[in-house]
Scaffold this motif. Structure first.
Motif, short mmCIF file in Angstrom:
data_model
loop_
_atom_site.label_atom_id
_atom_site.label_comp_id
_atom_site.label_asym_id
_atom_site.label_seq_id
_atom_site.Cartn_x
_atom_site.Cartn_y
_atom_site.Cartn_z
N GLY A 67 33.35 36.91 41.15
CA GLY A 67 31.75 36.83 40.97
C GLY A 67 31.79 35.91 42.01
O GLY A 67 31.97 34.94 42.37
N LYS A 68 30.55 36.05 42.75
CA LYS A 68 29.55 35.10 42.90
C LYS A 68 29.58 33.82 42.22
O LYS A 68 29.16 34.21 41.07
N VAL A 69 29.66 32.55 42.45
CA VAL A 69 29.75 31.62 41.67
C VAL A 69 28.82 30.98 42.33
O VAL A 69 27.88 29.82 41.46
N VAL A 70 28.36 30.19 43.60
CA VAL A 70 27.91 28.75 43.77
C VAL A 70 27.06 29.29 45.17
O VAL A 70 26.72 30.97 45.75
N LYS A 71 25.61 28.89 45.67
CA LYS A 71 25.18 29.57 46.23
C LYS A 71 25.93 29.58 47.54
O LYS A 71 27.19 28.71 48.10
N ASN A 72 25.24 30.26 48.59
CA ASN A 72 26.56 31.64 49.88
C ASN A 72 26.48 30.20 50.79
O ASN A 72 24.89 29.28 50.73
N ARG A 73 27.31 29.83 51.80
CA ARG A 73 27.71 29.14 52.43
C ARG A 73 26.84 29.42 54.09
O ARG A 73 26.60 29.25 54.94
N LEU A 74 27.17 30.76 54.38
CA LEU A 74 26.32 31.40 54.79
C LEU A 74 25.57 32.64 54.29
O LEU A 74 25.77 33.28 53.73
N HIS A 75 24.64 33.20 55.39
CA HIS A 75 23.65 34.42 54.50
C HIS A 75 22.99 34.91 56.16
O HIS A 75 22.88 33.45 57.08
N LEU A 76 21.73 35.90 55.91
CA LEU A 76 21.59 36.26 56.57
C LEU A 76 20.56 36.30 56.82
O LEU A 76 19.60 35.99 55.41
N ASP A 77 19.65 36.13 57.17
CA ASP A 77 18.61 36.49 57.57
C ASP A 77 17.78 37.42 58.39
O ASP A 77 18.43 37.89 59.85
N VAL A 78 16.74 38.31 58.00
CA VAL A 78 16.06 39.57 58.37
C VAL A 78 14.66 38.82 58.86
O VAL A 78 13.79 37.53 58.44
N SER A 79 13.94 39.82 59.81
CA SER A 79 13.10 39.26 60.07
C SER A 79 12.06 40.96 60.44
O SER A 79 12.02 41.85 61.70
N PRO A 80 10.68 41.08 59.63
CA PRO A 80 10.06 42.46 59.37
C PRO A 80 9.12 42.04 61.31
O PRO A 80 9.23 41.87 61.19
N ILE A 81 9.54 43.92 61.45
CA ILE A 81 8.83 44.31 63.00
C ILE A 81 7.53 44.81 62.76
O ILE A 81 7.15 45.59 63.97
N ASP A 82 7.47 45.38 61.76
CA ASP A 82 6.09 45.81 61.87
C ASP A 82 5.01 45.86 60.68
O ASP A 82 4.42 46.66 60.49
#
Length: 133
Positions: A67-82
């Protein structure tokens, strides 16, 4: 020729479930599915397209036992477009995301959420045209 960034792999317990969540978030579709791996993309990759120019990477969800244990070192950023950032946050919460605190504080322009398996990601400012004051 340089290498191309073609896939981003996310370890998870439920590849199909997480692929469905992220497909709904990004407007992607499932392009490959195996028992322990699901790949989503906005396009169908071909050697010709990848050679011609950089393309958005596909996202692969790979089943792992841990399982995931700690904060991600890599993550996605998303930007709404509408819609506005806050409207998008509400849509993503309905899809199964939840708000999380990773120490970002209150005075930031983004919202930190976690996907159904706890992977953090950020919702940034909207890219939709905004009315001028």
């Amino acid at each position: 020729m340089a290498s191309r960034f073609t896939e981003l792999v996310i370890d998870c317990h439920d590849p199909r479930g997480l692929a469905r969540f992220w497909s709904a978030v990004l407007g992607y579709q499932i392009i490959d599915e195996r028992p322990d791996l699901v790949e989503i993309a906005a396009w169908e990759p071909t050697a010709e397209a990848v050679r011609a120019a950089p393309q958005p990477p596909t996202i692969i969800f790979a089943k792992v036992p841990e399982g995931k244990v700690v904060k991600n070192r890599l993550h996605l950023d998303v930007s709404p477009i509408d819609v506005s950032r806050d409207e998008e946050v509400e849509r993503l919460i309905v899809l199964g995301a939840r708000r999380v605190d990773v120490g970002q504080g209150d005075d930031v322009s983004w919202v930190v959420l976690a996907d159904p398996e706890g992977n953090e990601f950020c919702v940034l400012r909207t890219l939709a045209p905004q009315p001028r004051p």
